[in-house]
Design an enzyme around this catalytic site. Structure first.
Site, mmCIF file in Angstrom:
data_model
loop_
_atom_site.group_PDB
_atom_site.id
_atom_site.type_symbol
_atom_site.label_atom_id
_atom_site.label_comp_id
_atom_site.label_asym_id
_atom_site.label_seq_id
_atom_site.Cartn_x
_atom_site.Cartn_y
_atom_site.Cartn_z
ATOM 1 N N TYR A 1 0.822 -1.211 0.000
ATOM 2 C CA TYR A 1 0.000 0.000 0.000
ATOM 3 C C TYR A 1 0.863 1.271 0.000
ATOM 4 C CZ TYR A 1 -3.682 3.324 1.162
ATOM 5 O OH TYR A 1 -4.533 4.404 1.151
ATOM 6 N N GLU B 1 1.976 6.384 -7.097
ATOM 7 C CA GLU B 1 0.922 7.260 -7.612
ATOM 8 C C GLU B 1 1.319 8.734 -7.476
ATOM 9 O OE1 GLU B 1 -2.729 6.224 -5.659
ATOM 10 O OE2 GLU B 1 -2.420 4.074 -6.038
#
Length: 234
Positions: free
Chosen positions: A158, A165
C-alpha cells in the site's frame, strides 16, 4: 430425523452456487488472470532488460483494460451483488482510473518515470491476491496462506503504491502545465475555466489525511482477521 439428514446432506454437498455467484467467480477469475499476466510480463521485463524503461509499451494496454473493468465492482456493490459500500468502492476505483487515463495515457513521459513500475508492482501483486481471495470466499474455500497474504502484504504494497501514484502525478505536472492538458482557458462559450494542473496538486494533498486513515483501518482489519489466536483447551 429425515429433515436433519437432508440439512446435513446439503452441508456436505458444499455451497449452492447461484447465477450471481457463478458470474462473480467468472469476473474474479478473469481479473485474477489478467493481473497475473501483467505481473509476469512486468517481472520478465525487469529481469531481462534490468530497467523499467519501455515497460509501458508491454503492459500499458493490459493495465487499461483490467483496471477499467474494475468499474463493474461499483455496479456490483450498487445492485447488491456484493456487500461493499458503493461510494467507497467508487472512490477507490476512480482514483486508479484517474491515474491510468488522466496521467499515464495523456502524458507519455510518465511511462519511463520511477512511479510507474512502483504502481504496477503494488497493484498487480495486490490484485492477484485480492481476486483469488474473493473467488475462494464465494465457494467457501480460502486457504490460510491466501488470507494471510491478503491481510499482510498491504503493509508494504500500500505505501509502495501510494508512493508510485504520487510520484507519477508529480513528475507529470510540468508537462500538464506546459501543454495545458485537460484544461480549459477563457474566453470560451461556457465562460468558465478549468486548470487540471492545480486539480492534481489538490489530489496529491488529499493523500496526506487519506493515507494514514486508510492504512490504520487496514491494520485494524488485519488484527481483526488474523490477530485472534485460538484458545487452548484445558
Amino acid at each position: 430425523m429425515r429433515r436433519a439428514a437432508m440439512e446435513q446432506a446439503k452441508k456436505d454437498a458444499g455451497p449452492q452456487l447461484t447465477v450471481a455467484s457463478l458470474y462473480l467467480i467468472l469476473y474474479n477469475l478473469i481479473e485474477a488472470l489478467g493481473w497475473t499476466v501483467i505481473l509476469v510480463k512486468l517481472l520478465f521485463h525487469l529481469f531481462e532488460h534490468e530497467t523499467y524503461v519501455g515497460l509501458y509499451s508491454e503492459i500499458g494496454v493490459l493495465l487499461q483494460v483490467f483496471q477499467t473493468m474494475a468499474v463493474l465492482e461499483v455496479v456490483h456493490a450498487a445492485v447488491g451483488l456484493v456487500r461493499s459500500n458503493p461510494v467507497i468502492t467508487g472512490v477507490q476505483v476512480m482514483s486508479r482510473l484517474g491515474l491510468v487515463w488522466g496521467i499515464l495515457h495523456p502524458v507519455t513521459e510518465s511511462h519511463d518515470k520511477i512511479g510507474f513500475p512502483l504502481v504496477c508492482i503494488a497493484w498487480s501483486v495486490t490484485e492477484v491476491i485480492r481476486y483469488s481471495y474473493y473467488m475462494g470466499a464465494i465457494i467457501n474455500y480460502t486457504p490460510f496462506i491466501l488470507q494471510y497474504l491478503r491481510y499482510t502484504l498491504f503493509i508494504v504494497l500500500y505505501p509502495l503504491g501510494v508512493a508510485g501514484e504520487i510520484l507519477s502525478i508529480y513528475k507529470s505536472l510540468p508537462y500538464i502545465g506546459e501543454r495545458e492538458i485537460m484544461s480549459v482557458s477563457l474566453p470560451n462559450r461556457a465562460n468558465m475555466s478549468f486548470n487540471y494542473y492545480y486539480v492534481l496538486i489538490v489530489v496529491m494533498l488529499t493523500y496526506i489525511p487519506g493515507f494514514p486513515q486508510l492504512y490504520c483501518h487496514m491494520l485494524g482489519q488485519r488484527k481483526k482477521i488474523l490477530g485472534e489466536k485460538p484458545k487452548k483447551e484445558d
